[in-house]
Structure formats: C-alpha cells, structure tokens
Motif scaffolding. Sequence first.
Motif, PDB file in Angstrom:
ATOM      1  N   GLU A  74       0.605  -1.155   0.027  1.00  0.00           N
ATOM      2  CA  GLU A  74      -0.029  -0.017  -0.147  1.00  0.00           C
ATOM      3  C   GLU A  74       0.909   1.414  -0.001  1.00  0.00           C
ATOM      4  OE1 GLU A  74      -3.239   0.221  -0.286  1.00  0.00           O
ATOM      5  OE2 GLU A  74      -3.463  -1.825  -0.738  1.00  0.00           O
ATOM      6  N   ASN A  75       2.075   1.232  -0.028  1.00  0.00           N
ATOM      7  CA  ASN A  75       2.981   2.203   0.105  1.00  0.00           C
ATOM      8  C   ASN A  75       2.865   2.899   1.296  1.00  0.00           C
ATOM      9  OD1 ASN A  75       4.535   2.074  -2.586  1.00  0.00           O
ATOM     10  ND2 ASN A  75       2.573   2.686  -3.590  1.00  0.00           N
ATOM     11  N   LEU A  76       2.791   2.274   2.399  1.00  0.00           N
ATOM     12  CA  LEU A  76       2.501   3.004   3.617  1.00  0.00           C
ATOM     13  C   LEU A  76       4.022   2.740   4.442  1.00  0.00           C
ATOM     14  CD1 LEU A  76      -1.059   2.170   4.509  1.00  0.00           C
ATOM     15  CD2 LEU A  76      -0.145   4.208   3.671  1.00  0.00           C
ATOM     16  N   ALA A  77       4.603   1.868   4.005  1.00  0.00           N
ATOM     17  CA  ALA A  77       6.042   1.444   4.747  1.00  0.00           C
ATOM     18  C   ALA A  77       6.964   1.008   3.628  1.00  0.00           C
ATOM     19  CB  ALA A  77       5.801   0.257   5.897  1.00  0.00           C
ATOM     20  N   HIS A  78       8.141   1.114   3.924  1.00  0.00           N
ATOM     21  CA  HIS A  78       9.305   0.667   2.970  1.00  0.00           C
ATOM     22  C   HIS A  78      10.159  -0.080   3.754  1.00  0.00           C
ATOM     23  CE1 HIS A  78       7.650   3.606   0.318  1.00  0.00           C
ATOM     24  NE2 HIS A  78       7.852   4.645   1.268  1.00  0.00           N
ATOM     25  N   LYS A  79      10.880  -1.225   2.937  1.00  0.00           N
ATOM     26  CA  LYS A  79      11.914  -2.143   3.438  1.00  0.00           C
ATOM     27  C   LYS A  79      13.246  -1.666   2.953  1.00  0.00           C
ATOM     28  CE  LYS A  79      13.394  -6.957   3.600  1.00  0.00           C
ATOM     29  NZ  LYS A  79      13.028  -8.412   3.030  1.00  0.00           N
ATOM     30  N   LEU A  80      14.113  -1.636   4.135  1.00  0.00           N
ATOM     31  CA  LEU A  80      15.290  -1.182   3.725  1.00  0.00           C
ATOM     32  C   LEU A  80      16.240  -2.538   3.458  1.00  0.00           C
ATOM     33  CD1 LEU A  80      15.827   1.318   6.482  1.00  0.00           C
ATOM     34  CD2 LEU A  80      15.181   1.876   4.107  1.00  0.00           C
ATOM     35  N   SER A  81      16.388  -2.885   2.328  1.00  0.00           N
ATOM     36  CA  SER A  81      16.881  -4.018   2.101  1.00  0.00           C
ATOM     37  C   SER A  81      18.008  -4.534   2.766  1.00  0.00           C
ATOM     38  CB  SER A  81      16.942  -4.305   0.383  1.00  0.00           C
ATOM     39  OG  SER A  81      15.696  -4.501  -0.026  1.00  0.00           O
TER      40      SER A  81
END
Length: 100
Positions: A74-81
């Motif tokens: 939902e583009n509410l959070a992002h994963k820092l790979s």
Amino acid sequence: MNRQKLNSTIKKAEQVCERTGSRLTDKRRDILEILLSSENPLSAYDISDTYNTKAEKPMPTMSVYRILDFLEAENLAHKLSSTNKYVACSHIDCGHQYEI
C-alpha cells in the motif's frame, strides 16, 4: 510524533487503503503506529516485541511480516533491504497522491 499528528497520518493511511479497496485493520494500524512512532528503522522482531509489550494477545513475528508486506504493497511502509528493517513512508500525510 505527537498524538494529533499520528492520528492525522493514520486517518490518511486509512484513506489510501480505501482507495485501493483494502482495509487498515486494527492490527495493521497498530503496526503502522509503531513504525510512525519510531525514530529508527525497525526489524520485524523489534516491531513484534514492541507490539507484544502492549497487546493483550501476543502477535507472532510471522504475522508482523505479513502485515509489513501489506503496508509495503500500500506504499505505507518501506523495507530497507540493506538492513532488513522497515520505516513508515514519510509521504503518507503530505497530500501526495499514490498511484493505484
């Protein structure tokens, strides 16, 4: 983040979900609030630990991962790979329109 700003951001996140036909459930909202309240990126285990210290019923880390997948979709959070940690999207409450 103060409570008023947090509530405003959560309300905007609910609107984002409504536009895509999904729903920000209570547990999803709780996980997003944890991310929004943190000054640092968090792992799923960090989030699970924080959630479980406040919740009546503990949430397994696998459930946290599923919720994080939803929040990412939902583009509410992002994963820092690079660190396998998560942050809340900084554009939730800025009036920016998401692509659907």
